[in-house]
Write a protein that holds these residues in place. Structure first.
Motif, mmCIF file in Angstrom:
data_model
loop_
_atom_site.group_PDB
_atom_site.id
_atom_site.type_symbol
_atom_site.label_atom_id
_atom_site.label_comp_id
_atom_site.label_asym_id
_atom_site.label_seq_id
_atom_site.Cartn_x
_atom_site.Cartn_y
_atom_site.Cartn_z
ATOM 1 N N LEU A 61 38.253 41.299 21.585
ATOM 2 C CA LEU A 61 37.042 40.509 21.442
ATOM 3 C C LEU A 61 37.168 39.455 20.340
ATOM 4 C CD1 LEU A 61 34.291 40.547 22.868
ATOM 5 C CD2 LEU A 61 33.403 41.899 20.989
ATOM 6 N N ALA A 62 38.251 39.472 19.600
ATOM 7 C CA ALA A 62 38.435 38.496 18.521
ATOM 8 C C ALA A 62 38.292 37.081 19.065
ATOM 9 C CB ALA A 62 39.811 38.677 17.878
ATOM 10 N N LEU A 63 37.791 36.187 18.236
ATOM 11 C CA LEU A 63 37.477 34.839 18.684
ATOM 12 C C LEU A 63 38.693 34.077 19.190
ATOM 13 C CD1 LEU A 63 34.878 33.734 15.999
ATOM 14 C CD2 LEU A 63 34.448 34.403 18.352
ATOM 15 N N ASP A 64 39.885 34.423 18.719
ATOM 16 C CA ASP A 64 41.076 33.699 19.166
ATOM 17 C C ASP A 64 41.720 34.345 20.386
ATOM 18 O OD1 ASP A 64 42.046 35.987 18.021
ATOM 19 O OD2 ASP A 64 43.532 34.990 16.754
ATOM 20 N N HIS A 65 41.078 35.352 20.941
ATOM 21 C CA HIS A 65 41.668 36.039 22.087
ATOM 22 C C HIS A 65 41.776 35.122 23.300
ATOM 23 C CE1 HIS A 65 42.813 39.087 24.912
ATOM 24 N NE2 HIS A 65 41.714 38.937 25.621
ATOM 25 N N ALA A 66 40.794 34.256 23.490
ATOM 26 C CA ALA A 66 40.841 33.338 24.633
ATOM 27 C C ALA A 66 42.066 32.445 24.551
ATOM 28 C CB ALA A 66 39.565 32.502 24.692
ATOM 29 N N ARG A 67 42.390 31.989 23.356
ATOM 30 C CA ARG A 67 43.575 31.144 23.191
ATOM 31 C C ARG A 67 44.849 31.932 23.504
ATOM 32 N NH1 ARG A 67 39.909 29.411 19.365
ATOM 33 N NH2 ARG A 67 39.522 27.162 19.370
ATOM 34 N N THR A 68 44.865 33.196 23.103
ATOM 35 C CA THR A 68 46.010 34.047 23.411
ATOM 36 C C THR A 68 46.155 34.222 24.913
ATOM 37 O OG1 THR A 68 45.751 35.236 21.324
ATOM 38 C CG2 THR A 68 47.047 36.320 23.046
ATOM 39 N N MET A 69 45.040 34.425 25.595
ATOM 40 C CA MET A 69 45.067 34.571 27.043
ATOM 41 C C MET A 69 45.601 33.309 27.711
ATOM 42 S SD MET A 69 41.549 36.562 28.075
ATOM 43 C CE MET A 69 42.126 36.813 29.753
ATOM 44 N N ILE A 204 41.826 33.455 40.749
ATOM 45 C CA ILE A 204 42.247 33.799 39.383
ATOM 46 C C ILE A 204 42.198 35.314 39.238
ATOM 47 C CG2 ILE A 204 41.884 33.403 36.926
ATOM 48 C CD1 ILE A 204 40.085 31.020 37.721
ATOM 49 N N PRO A 205 43.324 35.978 39.061
ATOM 50 C CA PRO A 205 43.321 37.439 38.969
ATOM 51 C C PRO A 205 42.596 37.951 37.726
ATOM 52 C CG PRO A 205 45.520 36.578 39.429
ATOM 53 C CD PRO A 205 44.676 35.414 39.018
ATOM 54 N N SER A 206 42.113 39.156 37.823
ATOM 55 C CA SER A 206 41.474 39.807 36.686
ATOM 56 C C SER A 206 42.462 39.916 35.525
ATOM 57 C CB SER A 206 40.997 41.206 37.087
ATOM 58 O OG SER A 206 40.424 41.885 35.997
ATOM 59 N N GLY A 207 41.991 39.643 34.313
ATOM 60 C CA GLY A 207 42.850 39.708 33.145
ATOM 61 C C GLY A 207 43.608 38.426 32.874
ATOM 62 N N GLN A 208 43.400 37.384 33.707
ATOM 63 C CA GLN A 208 44.055 36.105 33.503
ATOM 64 C C GLN A 208 43.012 34.990 33.469
ATOM 65 O OE1 GLN A 208 47.667 35.406 35.732
ATOM 66 N NE2 GLN A 208 47.933 37.573 36.148
ATOM 67 N N VAL A 209 43.439 33.827 33.041
ATOM 68 C CA VAL A 209 42.527 32.688 32.915
ATOM 69 C C VAL A 209 43.206 31.422 33.414
ATOM 70 C CG1 VAL A 209 41.246 33.645 30.944
ATOM 71 C CG2 VAL A 209 43.280 32.224 30.532
ATOM 72 N N THR A 210 42.403 30.378 33.596
ATOM 73 C CA THR A 210 42.926 29.064 33.924
ATOM 74 C C THR A 210 42.052 28.035 33.220
ATOM 75 O OG1 THR A 210 43.779 27.693 35.734
ATOM 76 C CG2 THR A 210 41.589 28.648 36.030
ATOM 77 N N THR A 211 42.283 26.766 33.465
ATOM 78 C CA THR A 211 41.500 25.714 32.826
ATOM 79 C C THR A 211 40.702 24.940 33.869
ATOM 80 O OG1 THR A 211 43.271 24.079 33.010
ATOM 81 C CG2 THR A 211 43.223 25.445 31.004
ATOM 82 N N ARG A 245 36.517 33.084 33.793
ATOM 83 C CA ARG A 245 37.959 32.960 33.572
ATOM 84 C C ARG A 245 38.410 31.513 33.451
ATOM 85 N NH1 ARG A 245 39.354 37.257 38.337
ATOM 86 N NH2 ARG A 245 38.187 39.008 37.443
ATOM 87 N N ALA A 246 37.469 30.571 33.458
ATOM 88 C CA ALA A 246 37.795 29.153 33.294
ATOM 89 C C ALA A 246 37.576 28.753 31.835
ATOM 90 C CB ALA A 246 36.927 28.300 34.209
ATOM 91 N N LEU A 266 33.112 39.691 28.871
ATOM 92 C CA LEU A 266 33.765 39.866 30.163
ATOM 93 C C LEU A 266 35.278 39.699 30.052
ATOM 94 C CD1 LEU A 266 31.315 37.928 32.525
ATOM 95 C CD2 LEU A 266 31.902 40.352 32.702
ATOM 96 N N LEU A 267 35.718 38.668 29.332
ATOM 97 C CA LEU A 267 37.153 38.434 29.173
ATOM 98 C C LEU A 267 37.816 39.588 28.432
ATOM 99 C CD1 LEU A 267 37.166 34.628 28.269
ATOM 100 C CD2 LEU A 267 38.001 35.665 30.392
ATOM 101 N N ALA A 268 37.164 40.068 27.385
ATOM 102 C CA ALA A 268 37.720 41.183 26.625
ATOM 103 C C ALA A 268 37.765 42.447 27.466
ATOM 104 C CB ALA A 268 36.883 41.417 25.364
ATOM 105 N N TRP A 269 36.707 42.700 28.218
ATOM 106 C CA TRP A 269 36.618 43.886 29.074
ATOM 107 C C TRP A 269 37.717 43.880 30.127
ATOM 108 C CZ3 TRP A 269 34.725 44.199 34.333
ATOM 109 C CH2 TRP A 269 34.467 45.516 34.778
ATOM 110 N N GLU A 270 37.925 42.723 30.777
ATOM 111 C CA GLU A 270 38.958 42.646 31.801
ATOM 112 C C GLU A 270 40.348 42.804 31.207
ATOM 113 O OE1 GLU A 270 36.847 39.990 35.314
ATOM 114 O OE2 GLU A 270 38.298 39.011 33.997
ATOM 115 N N SER A 271 40.586 42.192 30.056
ATOM 116 C CA SER A 271 41.888 42.333 29.401
ATOM 117 C C SER A 271 42.152 43.790 29.044
ATOM 118 C CB SER A 271 41.942 41.472 28.138
ATOM 119 O OG SER A 271 41.895 40.108 28.443
ATOM 120 N N ALA A 272 41.116 44.453 28.544
ATOM 121 C CA ALA A 272 41.256 45.849 28.154
ATOM 122 C C ALA A 272 41.587 46.722 29.361
ATOM 123 C CB ALA A 272 39.974 46.333 27.487
ATOM 124 N N ARG A 273 40.900 46.484 30.461
ATOM 125 C CA ARG A 273 41.137 47.291 31.656
ATOM 126 C C ARG A 273 42.521 47.013 32.249
ATOM 127 N NH1 ARG A 273 36.677 50.071 33.344
ATOM 128 N NH2 ARG A 273 37.592 50.430 35.392
#
Length: 286
Positions: A61-69, A204-211, A245-246, A266-273
């Motif tokens: 859930l850290a604020l920089d997690h989206a950038r890591t994804m 876009i699969p669960s646990g992944q992102v796009t722009t 996921r966008a 949602l992003l954190a939850w999907e990454s965790a799962r």
């Protein structure tokens, strides 16, 4: 998995507390004390729902997690196209079927259509579900927007439809959507551009992102990023059509129709799962 409304509510409180906590990570003991539960019970129920412990979830859930994804889990939609939509439209064990209304149906603004609706609980707060006889046509998170705004938003999509409260009629598909098991059907209404964008989101699969720009490129509208972003924001079915996921090119979250705290969760939850499932696979192989 326990699906009792009580646990939905407790986990919603826990996730909200973790999300709004500032400073050092919230300890399991403090979280349990605030929830009025034992630490072992919180650990068990939280891990069941989210897939990882509260401590590990806070890292996602850290604020920089989206950038890591964006750096590590970026999805190129051209590749997803090659795989095929049916291969990437699953959310855990959920199989999703969907159809779009014809242009004529869209132009009639829901005239002659009966839309049934009901409120449900989820780990992301209250959810408003709407459905026609052909499938879910709306799924709105109301934790940030409020129930009245969520209702007005979804009803406004079909101003000439007849709306009937009928929680039982939407419960099955909603349960499938929120738990990721079984089959959910969608009945979408939108402009041709919106439908194209929502189809891209489904890849876009669960646990992944796009722009947003990648989505625009994938549908042949590379210079229409702003219009694509607007279409993403008009998605009426949260979670199943994963507009969360966008992201922006920078890795910033961008906007989210149902509130940025919900998007981050949602992003954190999907990454965790996803991590939890990969861990299960590695253990089975070993």
């Amino acid at each position: 998995m326990e699906h009792a409304p009580y646990h939905y509510a407790v986990m919603a409180r826990a996730i909200d507390m973790i999300d709004t906590h500032r400073g050092d990570p919230l300890s399991l003991a403090d979280l349990a004390d605030a929830l009025g539960m034992s630490a072992s019970h919180v650990q068990r129920v939280f891990t069941t729902w989210v897939g990882v412990s509260p401590k590990r979830y806070q890292q996602f859930l850290a604020l920089d997690h989206a950038r890591t994804m964006l750096r590590e889990n970026f999805t190129t939609l051209a590749v997803a196209d090659a795989v095929g939509l049916s291969g990437s439209s699953r959310l855990h064990d959920l199989f999703l079927r969907w159809e779009a209304m014809t242009p004529g149906e869209y132009a009639r603004q829901g005239e002659g259509l009966t839309v049934r609706w009901g409120w449900c609980d989820s780990v992301f707060g209250p959810v408003l579900a709407m459905a026609t006889e052909r499938g879910l046509c709306g799924l709105a998170f109301a934790a940030e927007t409020g129930r009245a705004a969520a209702m007005a938003d979804l009803r406004g999509r079909w101003p000439l439809a007849t709306f009937t409260e009928d929680r039982d009629a939407v419960a099955g598909w909603t349960e499938a959507a929120l738990t990721g098991t079984g089959e959910a059907r969608l009945h979408m209404i939108g402009t041709p551009l919106q439908i194209k964008v929502w189809e891209a989101l489904l890849r876009i699969p669960s646990g992944q992102v796009t722009t947003y720009s990648e989505i625009a490129r994938s549908i042949g509208l590379e210079k229409a990023v702003r219009a694509v972003g607007t279409a993403v924001g008009r998605n009426p079915v949260s979670l199943l059509i994963p507009c969360h996921r966008a992201l922006r090119k920078s890795g910033a979250l961008g906007g989210y129709h149902w509130g940025l705290p919900v998007k981050r969760t949602l992003l954190a939850w999907e990454s965790a799962r996803e991590e939890s499932q990969k861990g299960d696979i590695r253990r089975n192989i070993a």
